[in-house]
Write a protein that holds these residues in place. Structure first.
Motif, PDB file in Angstrom:
ATOM      1  N   PRO A  69      21.397 -17.664  -4.466  1.00 27.38           N
ATOM      2  CA  PRO A  69      22.367 -18.738  -4.746  1.00 27.38           C
ATOM      3  C   PRO A  69      22.425 -19.152  -6.219  1.00 27.38           C
ATOM      4  CG  PRO A  69      21.134 -19.228  -2.752  1.00 27.38           C
ATOM      5  CD  PRO A  69      20.515 -18.009  -3.337  1.00 27.38           C
ATOM      6  N   ASP A  70      21.282 -19.014  -6.940  1.00 27.61           N
ATOM      7  CA  ASP A  70      21.278 -19.401  -8.348  1.00 27.61           C
ATOM      8  C   ASP A  70      21.730 -18.270  -9.274  1.00 27.61           C
ATOM      9  OD1 ASP A  70      19.166 -17.672  -8.157  1.00 27.61           O
ATOM     10  OD2 ASP A  70      17.630 -19.097  -8.821  1.00 27.61           O
ATOM     11  N   GLY A  71      22.175 -17.150  -8.675  1.00 28.90           N
ATOM     12  CA  GLY A  71      22.689 -16.044  -9.476  1.00 28.90           C
ATOM     13  C   GLY A  71      21.658 -14.974  -9.804  1.00 28.90           C
ATOM     14  N   LYS A  72      20.376 -15.247  -9.558  1.00 28.39           N
ATOM     15  CA  LYS A  72      19.341 -14.257  -9.831  1.00 28.39           C
ATOM     16  C   LYS A  72      19.418 -13.124  -8.816  1.00 28.39           C
ATOM     17  CE  LYS A  72      16.044 -17.440 -11.987  1.00 28.39           C
ATOM     18  NZ  LYS A  72      14.698 -18.068 -11.899  1.00 28.39           N
ATOM     19  N   VAL A  73      19.054 -11.922  -9.261  1.00 33.55           N
ATOM     20  CA  VAL A  73      19.096 -10.741  -8.390  1.00 33.55           C
ATOM     21  C   VAL A  73      17.668 -10.314  -8.070  1.00 33.55           C
ATOM     22  CG1 VAL A  73      19.836  -8.344  -8.156  1.00 33.55           C
ATOM     23  CG2 VAL A  73      21.301  -9.995  -9.356  1.00 33.55           C
ATOM     24  N   PHE A  74      17.323 -10.247  -6.780  1.00 35.65           N
ATOM     25  CA  PHE A  74      15.996  -9.825  -6.338  1.00 35.65           C
ATOM     26  C   PHE A  74      16.103  -8.479  -5.629  1.00 35.65           C
ATOM     27  CE2 PHE A  74      14.246 -14.426  -5.809  1.00 35.65           C
ATOM     28  CZ  PHE A  74      14.118 -14.517  -7.190  1.00 35.65           C
ATOM     29  N   GLN A  75      15.129  -7.600  -5.930  1.00 39.12           N
ATOM     30  CA  GLN A  75      15.070  -6.318  -5.239  1.00 39.12           C
ATOM     31  C   GLN A  75      14.357  -6.492  -3.903  1.00 39.12           C
ATOM     32  OE1 GLN A  75      12.241  -3.094  -6.365  1.00 39.12           O
ATOM     33  NE2 GLN A  75      14.070  -1.951  -6.945  1.00 39.12           N
ATOM     34  N   LYS A  76      14.960  -5.998  -2.836  1.00 34.53           N
ATOM     35  CA  LYS A  76      14.380  -6.096  -1.495  1.00 34.53           C
ATOM     36  C   LYS A  76      14.112  -4.692  -0.951  1.00 34.53           C
ATOM     37  CE  LYS A  76      14.709 -10.627  -1.165  1.00 34.53           C
ATOM     38  NZ  LYS A  76      13.572 -11.536  -0.929  1.00 34.53           N
ATOM     39  N   LEU A  77      12.946  -4.516  -0.301  1.00 34.58           N
ATOM     40  CA  LEU A  77      12.522  -3.194   0.163  1.00 34.58           C
ATOM     41  C   LEU A  77      12.406  -3.139   1.678  1.00 34.58           C
ATOM     42  CD1 LEU A  77       9.562  -2.623  -2.353  1.00 34.58           C
ATOM     43  CD2 LEU A  77      11.942  -1.895  -2.636  1.00 34.58           C
ATOM     44  N   VAL A  78      12.679  -1.963   2.216  1.00 34.77           N
ATOM     45  CA  VAL A  78      12.324  -1.632   3.594  1.00 34.77           C
ATOM     46  C   VAL A  78      11.321  -0.494   3.501  1.00 34.77           C
ATOM     47  CG1 VAL A  78      13.107  -0.792   5.829  1.00 34.77           C
ATOM     48  CG2 VAL A  78      14.571  -2.327   4.495  1.00 34.77           C
ATOM     49  N   LEU A  79      10.122  -0.704   4.063  1.00 32.97           N
ATOM     50  CA  LEU A  79       9.032   0.259   3.920  1.00 32.97           C
ATOM     51  C   LEU A  79       8.688   0.891   5.258  1.00 32.97           C
ATOM     52  CD1 LEU A  79       6.762  -1.983   1.650  1.00 32.97           C
ATOM     53  CD2 LEU A  79       8.249  -0.133   0.889  1.00 32.97           C
ATOM     54  N   GLY A  80       8.193   2.134   5.200  1.00 36.96           N
ATOM     55  CA  GLY A  80       7.826   2.862   6.411  1.00 36.96           C
ATOM     56  C   GLY A  80       6.395   2.592   6.839  1.00 36.96           C
ATOM     57  N   GLU A  81       5.863   3.463   7.685  1.00 29.40           N
ATOM     58  CA  GLU A  81       4.479   3.343   8.143  1.00 29.40           C
ATOM     59  C   GLU A  81       3.527   3.797   7.033  1.00 29.40           C
ATOM     60  OE1 GLU A  81       3.424   2.145  11.218  1.00 29.40           O
ATOM     61  OE2 GLU A  81       5.545   1.568  11.396  1.00 29.40           O
ATOM     62  N   TYR A  82       2.242   3.490   7.216  1.00 24.72           N
ATOM     63  CA  TYR A  82       1.238   3.971   6.255  1.00 24.72           C
ATOM     64  C   TYR A  82       0.988   5.464   6.465  1.00 24.72           C
ATOM     65  CZ  TYR A  82      -0.113  -0.396   4.040  1.00 24.72           C
ATOM     66  OH  TYR A  82      -0.106  -1.531   3.271  1.00 24.72           O
ATOM     67  N   LYS A  83       0.922   6.200   5.360  1.00 27.41           N
ATOM     68  CA  LYS A  83       0.547   7.620   5.397  1.00 27.41           C
ATOM     69  C   LYS A  83      -0.840   7.745   4.766  1.00 27.41           C
ATOM     70  CE  LYS A  83       5.174   9.616   5.398  1.00 27.41           C
ATOM     71  NZ  LYS A  83       6.114  10.565   4.754  1.00 27.41           N
TER      72      LYS A  83
END
Length: 670
Positions: A69-83
């Protein structure tokens, strides 16, 4: 109930030295007979746990940019299982990397630097350095450019391990100022364009170096095996004041320190899962991870930004690392534990009246039961199970270190999650000095000396602390033992730094600058810090750390720095407010605006001061210990801002510079 570990003075005098009861006849230097260097420790683990999972990481499945909402851009991740890689696979990687580095000109007893975030490649690099006798120089990934350049130039490393991200951001500006560096090896996918770097540098991926080491012509590369007296690590402190210092740790120092630490962790073994997310360039994380590997635990790598489902980089609706990993062991700094406490209590405040009453009843009941050495299985299942799922639901032990943990947070974690042990030590003592036993129900204490350490109390007259104090002896803490490091890099003359010394019996000691008191059972409590003591104009002494520790219990405060000028008769403060609490307070007072505007609002400053005074009264602070002015900061203090260390300790010098104009304003300077 487990037996409490006690200590007593082996001299019979109140100043000590104090040792754990089982070590009256001598301090322990190693846990396993014949295993006296770090390379032998991992080889021992490989021989016992060959095919067991050793280290694991999660693959990034997708990444999106979300506009706030304040205009800042955040990177969001989707992660898999542990290898996972097995102990045997990691062993092969270590050999290939060590041989590849040797083929690139790295030689035994010549330093190699690592400037990288916590990840499995960091640990593999460290183990390769231990095996091939390359002293490992560690630099925090969040150090400023000047500090990184200083460390790299001082240690004279010719080879540097880093990540692709750090190479293309921080290091790009630093490398032209580093003399003698020949090879930069980066971790991460994709290639790096060499055009923007000095022509004298050769840049390689870590995988290429390992492939190089696996070639037939490099399989017979010979190296000098390390001895206990060889330099293993030069660890540059993040430095709460001035330039970072490189602490020199020999193999024998680290082996002794970990022998002491492991003796206080009950049941450490192959069934345990450890989540690695703190900086590996910090002695707490490095020794915790090596200790876990030596006992067959598996380590799943994480970061503070992906630790839980609610972490800043985890996409809403996807799983954080703890949910997937389900760790049994976690090491944490108080800043992380304070966040967990405040987040949960914030959710409790939003419950219905009935739910809130039931939670508080269960909480008080469990506190009482724990004090009598009992547990509450029904409350655990019906009330606290859901909260424990925030960290995966299987955590059996947590270790806190790096800074003082508030009694409220300590009690909360014990009730809602698991037993908590408090550790005290420094980089200069390889992290080891004291650890409280997990069955200790008290708060505010850091336990008895480890089996590798002993401690003395030295009178500090200016601060008013002596070994004759009642009810308990007090003084500056001196730590002795085989875990005490060999000094600072660049200060090779014994005693040149002033903090290290050797007694008539040949025992090494470190003067901590911390002030402690020893309880009748030999357990230590930290009560002050020499450098944090300021004398006000009227003659009163103020312990800045003591005041900050008390005021951090205020729900409105996420972080606080207290400042005192000796030419003034009052103290002031800088506060990072809790955004949710301050926003609610603003709404209650009919104040509207963006976050920065709220933090600059005079009415909200006064409201925060009012809350500070209330907490100060509850904690019985003296009148002169209560800040009478406050500046609210809209910017959180993180290692990236340079205002706190990687262990979230305040950098007072940097904070003073950052808020210079506010200090002048609050003290009425023209």
């Amino acid at each position: 109930m487990a037996k409490c570990v006690r200590a007593h003075s082996v001299s019979g005098h109140p100043e000590g030295p104090y040792r754990a009861v089982q070590c009256v006849d001598g301090l322990v230097q190693q846990e396993l007979e014949g295993v006296d260097t770090l390379d032998k420790l991992f080889c021992y683990a490989v021989s016992r746990f060959t095919n067991s999972p050793c280290v694991g990481s999660r693959e990034i499945l997708s990444q999106d940019n979300e506009t706030q909402p304040d205009g800042k851009v955040f990177q969001k991740l989707v992660l898999g299982e542990y290898k996972w890689k097995s102990y045997e696979e990691v062993d092969h990687h270590i050999n290939f990397l060590g041989r590849g580095l040797s083929a690139l000109g790295q030689r035994s007893r010549r330093s190699i630097a690592i400037f990288c975030e916590t990840r499995e490649e960091w640990m593999i690099t460290a183990q390769a350095c231990f095996r091939f006798n390359y002293p490992l120089v560690t630099l925090y990934a969040t150090l400023g450019e000047d500090a990184v350049a200083f460390g790299l130039n001082q240690c004279e490393a010719t080879h540097l391990i880093t990540s692709k991200e750090l190479l293309e951001t921080k290091l790009k500006a630093v490398l032209p100022d580093v003399v003698g560096l020949k090879h930069v090896i980066y971790v991460g996918s994709g290639s790096v364009s060499v055009e923007n770097y000095p022509q004298s540098l050769s840049i390689h991926s870590l995988q290429d170096v390992m492939d190089f080491g696996a070639k037939p012509e490099n399989l017979n590369v010979q190296s000098d095996s390390p001895s206990p007296a060889d330099l293993a690590v030069v660890m540059y402190t993040s430095g709460s004041t001035g330039r970072p210092k490189g602490v020199k740790m020999h193999h024998s120092n680290l082996i002794a320190g970990m022998a002491g630490q492991c003796q206080r962790i009950p049941g450490l073994g192959p069934e345990d899962v450890y989540v690695g997310y703190l900086p590996l360039a910090h002695v707490l994380e490095l020794t915790a991870e090596i200790s876990c590997l030596s006992h067959g635990c598996r380590i799943g790598y994480s970061s503070p930004h992906t630790l839980s489902d609610q972490s800043s980089k985890i996409k809403r609706g996807s799983k954080g690392d703890c949910t997937v990993l389900k760790p049994t062991l976690i090491a944490a700094v108080p800043e992380i534990m304070d966040r967990i406490y405040k987040n949960v209590m914030s959710k409790v405040s939003e419950m219905s009246t009935l739910q809130r009453v039931l939670f508080n009843m269960a909480y008080k009941y469990k506190v009482q039961q724990l004090e009598h050495g009992a547990d509450t299985p029904i409350c655990n299942t019906m009330v606290f199970k859901r909260i424990s799922m925030l960290l995966g639901g299987r955590v059996r032990l947590m270790l806190s270190g790096g800074a003082p943990l508030s009694p409220d947070t300590h009690r909360f974690i014990k009730v809602c999650f698991c037993p908590v042990s408090i550790g005290y030590g420094l980089t200069e003592t390889c992290g080891a000095a004291t650890i409280s036993v997990f069955s200790d129900c008290t708060t505010g204490r850091v336990g008895a000396p480890l089996i590798c350490s002993e401690l003395k109390l030295r009178d500090w007259a200016e601060g008013g602390y002596t070994s004759q104090d009642k009810p308990h002896p007090r003084g500056e803490i001196l730590i002795g033992g085989p875990n005490v490091a060999m000094g600072y890099y660049g200060k090779e003359t014994e005693g040149e730094s002033g903090e290290f010394w050797v007694d008539e019996a040949g025992q090494r000691w470190f003067c901590t600058g911390d002030v402690g008191e020893v309880h009748p059972d030999g357990c230590l409590q930290i009560v002050d810090r020499k450098k944090d003591l300021v004398k006000l104009q009227a003659g009163e002494y103020v312990s800045l750390a003591k005041v900050e520790a008390a005021l951090k219990n205020c729900p409105l405060i996420d972080n606080i720095c207290v400042f005192a000028n000796s030419n003034q008769n009052y103290i002031i403060s800088f506060v990072v407010p809790n955004q949710k609490q301050l926003t609610e307070l603003a709404n209650k007072n009919g104040i509207k605006g963006k976050w920065e505007e709220l933090c600059n609002h005079a009415t909200l400053e006064q409201e925060v001061l009012k809350a500070i005074k209330g907490v100060a009264t509850t904690n019985k602070l003296q009148r002169f210990e209560v800040p009478i002015k406050v500046r609210l900061s809209s910017q959180a203090w993180t290692p990236e801002t340079g205002l706190v260390t990687d262990a979230f300790k305040l950098k007072r010098k940097e904070l003073q510079t950052h808020y210079k104009h506010d200090i002048e304003r609050m003290y009425g300077a023209k």
